[in-house]
Design an enzyme around this catalytic site. Sequence first.
Site, PDB file in Angstrom:
ATOM      1  N   ASP A  90       0.837  -1.197   0.000  1.00 36.77           N
ATOM      2  CA  ASP A  90       0.000   0.000   0.000  1.00 36.77           C
ATOM      3  C   ASP A  90       0.874   1.250   0.000  1.00 36.77           C
ATOM      4  O   ASP A  90       2.067   1.197   0.339  1.00 36.77           O
ATOM      5  CB  ASP A  90      -0.885   0.020   1.242  1.00 36.77           C
ATOM      6  CG  ASP A  90      -2.140  -0.823   1.068  1.00 36.77           C
ATOM      7  OD1 ASP A  90      -2.421  -1.230  -0.073  1.00 36.77           O
ATOM      8  OD2 ASP A  90      -2.830  -1.074   2.075  1.00 36.77           O
ATOM      9  N   LYS A 108      -0.901   1.970  -7.523  1.00 34.26           N
ATOM     10  CA  LYS A 108      -0.806   2.324  -8.939  1.00 34.26           C
ATOM     11  C   LYS A 108      -1.641   1.401  -9.833  1.00 34.26           C
ATOM     12  O   LYS A 108      -1.547   1.486 -11.057  1.00 34.26           O
ATOM     13  CB  LYS A 108       0.654   2.279  -9.386  1.00 34.26           C
ATOM     14  CG  LYS A 108       1.511   3.364  -8.731  1.00 34.26           C
ATOM     15  CD  LYS A 108       2.934   3.345  -9.250  1.00 34.26           C
ATOM     16  CE  LYS A 108       3.750   4.471  -8.615  1.00 34.26           C
ATOM     17  NZ  LYS A 108       5.158   4.479  -9.097  1.00 34.26           N
ATOM     18  N   MET A 164      -9.150   8.725   8.474  1.00 39.99           N
ATOM     19  CA  MET A 164      -9.554   9.119   7.118  1.00 39.99           C
ATOM     20  C   MET A 164     -10.658  10.167   7.151  1.00 39.99           C
ATOM     21  O   MET A 164     -11.545  10.185   6.290  1.00 39.99           O
ATOM     22  CB  MET A 164     -10.007   7.894   6.311  1.00 39.99           C
ATOM     23  CG  MET A 164      -8.939   6.836   6.173  1.00 39.99           C
ATOM     24  SD  MET A 164      -9.508   5.364   5.266  1.00 39.99           S
ATOM     25  CE  MET A 164     -10.634   4.647   6.461  1.00 39.99           C
ATOM     26  N   ALA A 204       1.804  10.401  11.581  1.00 36.91           N
ATOM     27  CA  ALA A 204       2.371  10.075  12.894  1.00 36.91           C
ATOM     28  C   ALA A 204       3.528   9.099  12.789  1.00 36.91           C
ATOM     29  O   ALA A 204       3.546   8.214  11.925  1.00 36.91           O
ATOM     30  CB  ALA A 204       1.285   9.483  13.792  1.00 36.91           C
TER      31      ALA A 204
END
Length: 410
Positions: free
Chosen positions: A200, A222, A337, A366
């Site tokens: 990811d 991608k 998110m 973070a």
Amino acid sequence: MNLYPLGLRLAGRRVLVVGGGTVATRRVPALLDAGADVLVVSPELTPTLHGLVTAGRVDWRPRRFEPADLDGVWLAQVAVDDAAAAAEVSAAAEPRRVFCVRADDRTEATAWTPAVTRHGPVTVAVLGGGDPQRAVRVRDAIGQRLADGSIPVADPAPAPASAGSTTGRVVLIGAGPGDPELITVKGRRLLAEADVVVADRLVPGLLLDELPARVELIDAAKIPYGPAAAQEEINRILVDRARTGATVVRLKGGDPYVFGRGGEELLACVEAGVPVCVVPGVTSSIAAPAAAGVPVTHRGVAHEFTVVSGHLPPGHRLSLVDWPALARLRGTLVVLMGLKNLSAITDTLLTNGRSGDTPVAVVQEATTGAERALTSTLAAVAGDVAAAGLRPPAVVVVGDVVHALRPDAG
């Protein structure tokens, strides 16, 4: 003195531990891991050993050692610093031909405990010729190389499988919140065994930089499809590569099961008959607040925390989050998110009863070098985030825990 190294198969065999202090607390877990039937003889125990006794994992005789304690014993561990008491155990063990490890005086022992590191099926035990610190230094050096893959422990790559058969496997690994050192030891070990890595975009880049050149790296970010189709393509890649006999690692930021769609990938592998396992990761929902000095729970402040996805705004027809109910909770709310919809989220919480003075922290990227954080209030945080230019990925923490560790918080 030359020693004869040996691995003991202790499963179901009795091991005596004399002493219930710190040394015994360190030794007993490894004995239990080996399946030993552990008897501890000591007038007192540490709280940890008490817990093992209460759980029925260890037998305890709350008194001083007696020679009869060695009956039926295969190995004795003397974990006391009383030389006279330790010598009594040694003297009773010798005629019974029971090997005796002594924490107080290794020169009087008939067996030594090595410094040990474990990596999956591999156990490395180091004896330092009578110098425990030397053994630890060598053990740690070997352990580091096993962890980073510079000493390979994986089996040689298998030959390609015939069409339709499965000899490979898929491993879903949580890479943690961003700092490459926050991947678990097991995750790092299995990553070093990979033939294919499907990564990811939030995976720590340094973990990818360490991959050997032979590893096929597929950047999942991608894959040129829409969100649903892209997930289907990732599932297909995992299954297809595993069917060639490869060890396929699906490397995901945070934890595979915390908004990571790991469950969908596991189900795809199971349906295809591909062996699959999951290695949990450190989730950013806890790590990001911690990195910014915010505990998600704190005694007397918050007895609960709730983690939600904010990728859909309140009121969206596809959202499964009950935002009005969250506004009525007294504990900590962690939103992942949610930066794009932060204004709508805070408005909904305010409308449904959460105080505008409720402290809020926002932590960007973070545990990485790009980490930024700000504290605000529920009423002002959306504007403060926009003014500060914070960007995703970011974690939003709502609740009094935001100020729980301030010096003046008491």
